[in-house]
Design an enzyme around this catalytic site. Structure first.
Site, short mmCIF file in Angstrom:
data_model
loop_
_atom_site.label_atom_id
_atom_site.label_comp_id
_atom_site.label_asym_id
_atom_site.label_seq_id
_atom_site.Cartn_x
_atom_site.Cartn_y
_atom_site.Cartn_z
N GLU A 1 -7.41 -6.10 -3.14
CA GLU A 1 -6.93 -4.80 -2.90
C GLU A 1 -5.39 -4.66 -3.52
OE1 GLU A 1 -7.19 -1.49 0.50
OE2 GLU A 1 -6.30 -3.16 1.06
N GLU B 1 -12.65 -9.41 8.69
CA GLU B 1 -11.29 -8.85 8.77
C GLU B 1 -10.60 -9.90 9.88
OE1 GLU B 1 -9.26 -5.89 8.11
OE2 GLU B 1 -8.03 -7.56 8.97
N HIS C 1 -18.04 -9.27 5.58
CA HIS C 1 -16.87 -8.56 6.00
C HIS C 1 -16.08 -9.75 6.90
CE1 HIS C 1 -14.00 -5.61 7.62
NE2 HIS C 1 -13.50 -6.08 6.23
N GLU D 1 1.03 -1.26 0.00
CA GLU D 1 0.02 -0.15 -0.06
C GLU D 1 0.95 1.28 -0.10
OE1 GLU D 1 -2.86 -0.57 2.96
OE2 GLU D 1 -3.68 -2.20 2.17
N GLU E 1 -8.96 4.38 -0.51
CA GLU E 1 -9.10 4.89 0.99
C GLU E 1 -8.14 5.72 1.71
OE1 GLU E 1 -9.28 0.61 2.47
OE2 GLU E 1 -7.14 0.54 3.06
N HIS F 1 -8.67 -8.22 1.05
CA HIS F 1 -7.74 -6.95 1.27
C HIS F 1 -6.43 -7.06 2.00
CE1 HIS F 1 -10.37 -3.17 0.28
NE2 HIS F 1 -10.76 -4.28 -0.29
N GLU F 2 -5.48 -6.56 1.98
CA GLU F 2 -4.17 -6.65 2.31
C GLU F 2 -3.52 -8.21 1.82
OE1 GLU F 2 -6.36 -5.97 4.89
OE2 GLU F 2 -6.26 -3.70 4.07
C1 NOJ Z 1 -8.02 -2.18 5.60
C2 NOJ Z 1 -9.17 -2.35 4.15
O1 NOJ Z 1 -8.50 -2.08 3.00
C3 NOJ Z 1 -10.36 -1.47 4.34
O2 NOJ Z 1 -11.16 -1.46 3.40
C4 NOJ Z 1 -11.01 -2.05 5.63
O3 NOJ Z 1 -12.23 -1.23 5.75
C5 NOJ Z 1 -10.16 -1.87 6.97
N1 NOJ Z 1 -8.95 -2.76 6.58
C6 NOJ Z 1 -11.19 -2.73 8.12
O4 NOJ Z 1 -11.04 -4.01 7.98
CA CA Z 2 -6.25 -2.01 2.89
#
Ligand code: NOJ
Ligand code: CA
Length: 713
Positions: free
Chosen positions: A502, A415, A413, A174, A508, A483-484
């Protein structure tokens, strides 16, 4: 002289063995591209690449350091070789074009290390737009389970090229891009000042990540990356400035090893895409062609998807992911105390569902719906999330029923906060929960340091994890957006349910940092997107005063945000801004409603990394075309010859462009919408403001009554 004889002739595959002399050069070529191979006087394997007889890769070494053989790069002899040619056309499940031609000449060299007797094959494929090569460790007694200590693949560039690069960080991609001469690569300041999540101190200040985009002084465009990255760490590149040479630098594991392999096996493909036209880099399908066909046989459930989300409001600080202010905020009865700014509450989620339903948007993503967000951020926290327990104000049943009633799909979602072990333990439960509640897409996330502790986002362990998640998602008919993760390498061909990642600096960053430069989106397609689609989250309409942080703004115009839906290809596209900001510009939002996510054809009209990109795409199954044009901080006129339109047909072009007084810094939200009648052979000339862009919908018309035509632009 080569003595050649045919072994087999099956369909388009033509194979013949080549009996080559030691130290003789062998070649594979296609069009202007030629790759050659020889063993030098030290017994080291060496390759070179030419484009139109111009040097792309000068004499470069191949080989390894293995735990069992520290000199697995020299003392080889050639024991045989084969050549094939291959030509097929295949259809992706979704994509930028309907048909993809996979046409290459292949050279396989069989090598044996003289003293150890160990075997190694190198497979080269020459395409019209570049080459790919991979190492193959054949089944053999002396090499069964082994460790790659280092891969020593060189890319000896023919000059001190202009380079678009990000630092060689093992845990995040990133970063903003730096444009410099290859000899000026030095990532130490960037890493030190990075706002990237989970940043680590890069041990090598001369390392960069791939896809790496370069341009030579004499106008060759060169892209280095890899294809089909599975069961191996990501390749980064260390530059030796004195010789303009990059050497592969694999991401290590917790104890410093690179890869644990079991022969027979092969490495990912190393790819070099080359052309004298920048547009050809963007239309290349070389990386997809080097990946395996879909492992998912029934793909009918995989559908591109446009979505809105309870997301930007958290990113910009209007609401929160967490339900309470702190992990220990409980009342006298032990009940969590709400903070009244929790975004994922039932009423708010329903508001987004309503917005999606009335605007033809397929889905809604909701973040912060599950417990754990009070204390998730930071490193190496185990068991933060369980992926199945909603907060008290998120009524799962009611929301699921409401979404179904409104014909809107929900996006889960998950995470993981970097704890991949926790996710792996709970994955079946999480995916079962999704299917039970009608979720057929999931956005995963890997913020923070990885558990198993000491592993990296881009190391072999995590590479295998991302694939395990894609496979598990496929078992449950769930589409995936990671993501990540590591940056993609074309695996979406093999796992077409893996719609996007991502794996770069997305929109963002305009919410929680000083943001991305206006040139950023003109570089991404030449770098990150070479490996696959990105969940960039475009479509921000409120470009100033969207956070409480003073002077923060998105470095773009509103029209450019529309253009990104065409220039940044993805089958999964978010309309990232808040419903109320779209309601304020319903006419401009119409483009986001209309723009398709799946295409029969794509024409890269004009492109220059770091400067501008104009792309035209034909909607799947219709005669409609959509065009996106973007520029960096400099104003320009995009000239779009409409050669791709059908001869004899008339079309209406609806043009969403910057106004005469628009510029990204002082006046970013002004735009104009005009309509013109166009036909094949016409040129559209569209003015792009500094940091601006234009989005155009071109639809065929049957026009019995010319009076209905809109006025001239
Ligand atoms: C980083 C992600 O790129 C983002 O889209 C997400 O909202 C946050 N982490 C929380 O999970
Ligand atoms: Ca991210």
């Amino acid at each position: 002289m080569l003595k050649q004889f045919f072994i087999c002739l099956a369909g388009v595959l033509l194979t013949y063995a080549v009996i080559a002399q030691q130290n003789e050069t062998m070649e594979a070529g296609m069009g202007k591209v030629k790759v050659s191979f020889l063993i030098d006087q030290n017994g080291s394997p060496v390759y070179q690449v030419l484009f139109d007889n111009r040097p792309v890769i000068l004499s470069s070494h191949l080989g390894f350091v293995l735990n069992t053989d520290s000199t697995f790069y020299k003392d080889f002899e050639l024991t045989g070789s084969e050549k094939n040619s291959f030509d097929e056309t295949w259809q992706p499940v979704w994509g930028e074009v309907k048909d993809i031609r996979n046409n290459y000449e292949q050279l396989i060299v069989h090598l044996k290390q003289k003293n150890s007797g160990l075997l190694l094959n190198v497979i080269f494929r020459a395409f019209e737009d570049g080459i790919g090569f991979r190492y193959e460790f054949p089944k053999q007694d002396g090499l069964k389970y082994f460790i790659v200590t280092d891969e020593l693949t060189q890319f000896h560039m023919a000059g001190d090229h202009k380079t678009f690069w990000i630092p060689g960080d093992f845990d995040t991609n990133e970063y903003p891009y730096t444009e410099s001469k290859l000899s000026m690569i030095d990532n130490s300041e960037l890493v030190k000042n990075s706002t990237a999540i989970a940043v680590r101190v890069a041990p090598d200040k001369y390392a960069v990540q791939t896809p790496l985009m370069m341009k030579s002084d004499d106008g060759l465009y060169i892209n280095i990356h890899e294809a089909a990255l599975t069961n191996y760490p990501a390749m980064q590149l260390h530059v030796d400035k004195a010789t303009n040479t990059f050497t592969s630098s694999l991401v290590p594991d917790a104890v410093g090893n690179k890869a644990y392999l079991h022969a027979p096996c092969s490495t990912p493909w190393r790819t070099i895409i080359v052309s004298d036209k920048a547009t050809n880099i963007l239309s290349s399908k070389l990386i997809l062609n080097l990946n395996e066909p879909s492992k998912i046989t029934n793909t009918t459930w995989i559908k591109p998807m446009k979505f809105v989300g309870v997301w930007w409001e958290m990113q910009t600080g209007k609401s929160t992911w967490n339900y309470s202010d702190f992990a220990d905020s409980v009342d006298a009865n032990g009940k969590p105390i709400p903070n009244h700014r929790h975004g994922a509450n039932t009423a708010n989620v329903k508001r987004y569902i309503d917005f999606a339903a009335s605007n033809g948007i397929d889905g809604v993503l909701v973040e912060g719906w599950n417990t754990g967000w009070e204390d998730w951020f930071g490193n190496w926290k185990e068991n933060v999330f369980d992926f199945v327990t909603p907060y008290p104000d998120f009524d799962m049943k009611e929301i699921t029923a409401y979404a179904a009633l409104k014909n809107v799909k929900l996006i889960m979602h998950n995470e993981t906060s970097g704890s991949a072990t926790n996710y792996e333990r709970q994955m079946d439960t999480a995916f079962r929960f999704m299917t039970m509640n009608g979720y057929h897409a999931v956005k995963t996330g890997y913020v923070g340091k990885i558990i198993p502790r000491g592993e990296h986002h881009d190391g072999q362990w995590m590479i295998n994890h991302y694939v395990r998640v894609a496979e598990k998602a496929a078992q449950y008919n769930v589409m995936l957006d990671a993501h990540e993760p590591v940056r993609p390498t074309g695996l979406q061909r093999t796992y077409p349910n893996w719609l996007a990642c991502e794996a770069a600096r997305g929109n963002e960053y305009n919410a929680f940092s000083d943001g991305n430069a206006p040139s950023h989106e003109t570089i991404l397609p030449f770098t990150r997107l070479m490996g696959g689609p990105m969940d960039y989250t475009p479509g921000i309409f409120k470009l100033k005063n969207y956070t409480t942080v003073p002077n923060r703004q998105v470095h773009t115009t509103l029209a450019k945000q529309l253009a990104l839906y065409v220039t940044l290809y993805s089958p999964l596209q978010m309309a990232a801004d808040l419903p109320e900001n779209y309601e304020a510009h319903k006419d401009a939002f119409q483009f986001i409603r209309d723009v398709p996510l799946n295409w029969d054809d794509t024409k890269i009209v004009e492109a220059e990394p770091g400067s501008y990109i104009t792309i035209a795409r034909k909607e799947k199954g219709t005669g409609n075309w959509f065009i996106g044009a973007i520029t960096n901080e400099k104003a320009r006129t995009a000239i779009i010859p409409l050669t791709f339109l059908e001869k004899g047909k008339k079309y209406i072009a609806t043009i969403y462009s910057d106004s005469t007084d628009t510029d990204w810094k002082n006046n970013p939200e002004t735009y104009q919408i005009t309509q013109v009648l166009v036909a094949q052979g016409k040129n559209l000339k569209i003015k792009l403001a500094p940091g601006g862009g234009a989005a155009i919908a071109v639809r065929p018309i049957e026009f019995p009554d010319n009076k209905k035509l809109p006025a001239k632009n």
